[in-house]
Design a protein around this motif. Structure first.
Motif, PDB file in Angstrom:
ATOM      1  N   LYS A   1       0.676  -1.219   0.127  1.00 52.03           N
ATOM      2  CA  LYS A   1      -0.079   0.183  -0.122  1.00 52.03           C
ATOM      3  C   LYS A   1       0.697   1.354  -0.036  1.00 52.03           C
ATOM      4  CE  LYS A   1      -4.051   1.898   2.215  1.00 52.03           C
ATOM      5  NZ  LYS A   1      -4.787   1.822   3.318  1.00 52.03           N
ATOM      6  N   LEU A   2       1.869   1.084   0.696  1.00 46.46           N
ATOM      7  CA  LEU A   2       2.745   2.396   1.019  1.00 46.46           C
ATOM      8  C   LEU A   2       3.433   2.604  -0.573  1.00 46.46           C
ATOM      9  CD1 LEU A   2       4.319   4.441   2.590  1.00 46.46           C
ATOM     10  CD2 LEU A   2       6.160   2.912   2.985  1.00 46.46           C
ATOM     11  N   LEU A   3       4.023   1.590  -1.235  1.00 51.20           N
ATOM     12  CA  LEU A   3       4.639   1.700  -2.176  1.00 51.20           C
ATOM     13  C   LEU A   3       3.744   1.664  -3.477  1.00 51.20           C
ATOM     14  CD1 LEU A   3       7.860  -0.749  -1.659  1.00 51.20           C
ATOM     15  CD2 LEU A   3       7.457   2.087  -1.442  1.00 51.20           C
ATOM     16  N   GLY A   4       2.644   1.399  -3.423  1.00 49.17           N
ATOM     17  CA  GLY A   4       1.735   1.499  -4.851  1.00 49.17           C
ATOM     18  C   GLY A   4       1.266   0.027  -5.057  1.00 49.17           C
ATOM     19  N   GLY A   5       2.041  -0.929  -5.119  1.00 48.35           N
ATOM     20  CA  GLY A   5       1.615  -2.322  -5.415  1.00 48.35           C
ATOM     21  C   GLY A   5       1.886  -2.644  -6.883  1.00 48.35           C
ATOM     22  N   THR A   6       1.641  -1.637  -7.590  1.00 50.93           N
ATOM     23  CA  THR A   6       1.783  -1.929  -8.977  1.00 50.93           C
ATOM     24  C   THR A   6       2.935  -0.733  -9.771  1.00 50.93           C
ATOM     25  OG1 THR A   6      -0.052  -0.624  -9.566  1.00 50.93           O
ATOM     26  CG2 THR A   6      -0.664  -2.605  -9.303  1.00 50.93           C
ATOM     27  N   LEU A   7       3.400  -0.952 -10.848  1.00 49.26           N
ATOM     28  CA  LEU A   7       4.115  -0.146 -11.638  1.00 49.26           C
ATOM     29  C   LEU A   7       3.323   0.659 -12.345  1.00 49.26           C
ATOM     30  CD1 LEU A   7       6.972  -2.668 -13.044  1.00 49.26           C
ATOM     31  CD2 LEU A   7       7.189  -1.281 -10.951  1.00 49.26           C
ATOM     32  N   SER A   8       3.425   1.960 -12.069  1.00 46.68           N
ATOM     33  CA  SER A   8       2.669   2.959 -12.715  1.00 46.68           C
ATOM     34  C   SER A   8       3.282   3.480 -13.984  1.00 46.68           C
ATOM     35  CB  SER A   8       2.558   4.325 -11.728  1.00 46.68           C
ATOM     36  OG  SER A   8       3.690   4.619 -11.470  1.00 46.68           O
ATOM     37  N   LEU A   9       4.300   3.100 -14.466  1.00 46.79           N
ATOM     38  CA  LEU A   9       4.949   3.754 -15.657  1.00 46.79           C
ATOM     39  C   LEU A   9       4.915   2.888 -16.554  1.00 46.79           C
ATOM     40  CD1 LEU A   9       8.316   5.063 -13.933  1.00 46.79           C
ATOM     41  CD2 LEU A   9       6.306   6.378 -14.785  1.00 46.79           C
ATOM     42  N   SER A  10       4.552   3.430 -17.967  1.00 47.73           N
ATOM     43  CA  SER A  10       4.596   2.252 -19.047  1.00 47.73           C
ATOM     44  C   SER A  10       5.637   2.068 -19.772  1.00 47.73           C
ATOM     45  CB  SER A  10       3.409   2.990 -20.001  1.00 47.73           C
ATOM     46  OG  SER A  10       3.944   4.216 -20.717  1.00 47.73           O
ATOM     47  N   ASP A  11       6.591   2.803 -19.695  1.00 50.13           N
ATOM     48  CA  ASP A  11       8.003   2.704 -20.537  1.00 50.13           C
ATOM     49  C   ASP A  11       8.894   1.494 -19.764  1.00 50.13           C
ATOM     50  OD1 ASP A  11      10.247   2.803 -22.186  1.00 50.13           O
ATOM     51  OD2 ASP A  11      11.136   4.094 -20.937  1.00 50.13           O
ATOM     52  N   HIS A  12       9.192   0.453 -20.330  1.00 51.71           N
ATOM     53  CA  HIS A  12      10.129  -0.725 -19.847  1.00 51.71           C
ATOM     54  C   HIS A  12      11.116  -0.285 -19.048  1.00 51.71           C
ATOM     55  CE1 HIS A  12      11.378  -4.907 -18.888  1.00 51.71           C
ATOM     56  NE2 HIS A  12      12.563  -4.458 -19.527  1.00 51.71           N
ATOM     57  N   THR A  13      12.028   0.418 -19.419  1.00 54.53           N
ATOM     58  CA  THR A  13      13.159   1.058 -18.744  1.00 54.53           C
ATOM     59  C   THR A  13      12.774   1.799 -17.485  1.00 54.53           C
ATOM     60  OG1 THR A  13      14.346   1.317 -20.842  1.00 54.53           O
ATOM     61  CG2 THR A  13      15.269   2.423 -19.034  1.00 54.53           C
ATOM     62  N   ALA A  14      11.681   2.920 -17.783  1.00 53.83           N
ATOM     63  CA  ALA A  14      11.239   3.491 -16.437  1.00 53.83           C
ATOM     64  C   ALA A  14      10.876   2.393 -15.337  1.00 53.83           C
ATOM     65  CB  ALA A  14      10.203   4.291 -16.923  1.00 53.83           C
ATOM     66  N   GLN A  15      10.071   1.395 -15.784  1.00 50.41           N
ATOM     67  CA  GLN A  15       9.649   0.391 -15.059  1.00 50.41           C
ATOM     68  C   GLN A  15      10.608  -0.286 -13.989  1.00 50.41           C
ATOM     69  OE1 GLN A  15       7.202  -2.407 -16.817  1.00 50.41           O
ATOM     70  NE2 GLN A  15       5.384  -1.199 -16.836  1.00 50.41           N
ATOM     71  N   ILE A  16      11.868  -0.533 -14.704  1.00 50.96           N
ATOM     72  CA  ILE A  16      13.071  -1.218 -14.074  1.00 50.96           C
ATOM     73  C   ILE A  16      13.499  -0.164 -13.076  1.00 50.96           C
ATOM     74  CG2 ILE A  16      15.290  -1.942 -14.600  1.00 50.96           C
ATOM     75  CD1 ILE A  16      14.528  -2.830 -17.028  1.00 50.96           C
ATOM     76  N   SER A  17      13.772   0.965 -13.401  1.00 51.24           N
ATOM     77  CA  SER A  17      13.948   2.322 -12.333  1.00 51.24           C
ATOM     78  C   SER A  17      13.128   2.205 -11.373  1.00 51.24           C
ATOM     79  CB  SER A  17      14.354   3.496 -13.027  1.00 51.24           C
ATOM     80  OG  SER A  17      15.152   3.647 -13.990  1.00 51.24           O
ATOM     81  N   GLU A  18      11.806   2.112 -11.542  1.00 49.22           N
ATOM     82  CA  GLU A  18      10.862   2.336 -10.273  1.00 49.22           C
ATOM     83  C   GLU A  18      10.811   1.092  -9.534  1.00 49.22           C
ATOM     84  OE1 GLU A  18       5.885   2.942 -10.112  1.00 49.22           O
ATOM     85  OE2 GLU A  18       6.969   2.392 -12.033  1.00 49.22           O
TER      86      GLU A  18
END
Length: 46
Positions: free
Chosen positions: A6-23
């Motif tokens: 809940k604190l971290l969001g639970g899902t990845l919010s960014l759509s770009d693969h590289t950005a998801q890795i950073s997230e």
């Protein structure tokens, strides 16, 4: 664990693969810091 998700969001919010890795790495860093904080308080109690 549900509190952490809940604190971290639970899902990845960014759509770009590289950005998801950073997230993901950012979430891991935060989780490690939270774990380290709780471990130090447990050592103080023992």
């Amino acid at each position: 664990m549900p509190r952490v998700k809940k604190l971290l969001g639970g899902t990845l919010s960014l759509s770009d693969h590289t950005a998801q890795i950073s997230e993901t790495y950012t979430m891991i860093k935060v989780l490690n810091k939270l774990t380290k904080l709780s471990m130090s308080s447990m050592k103080a109690l023992v």
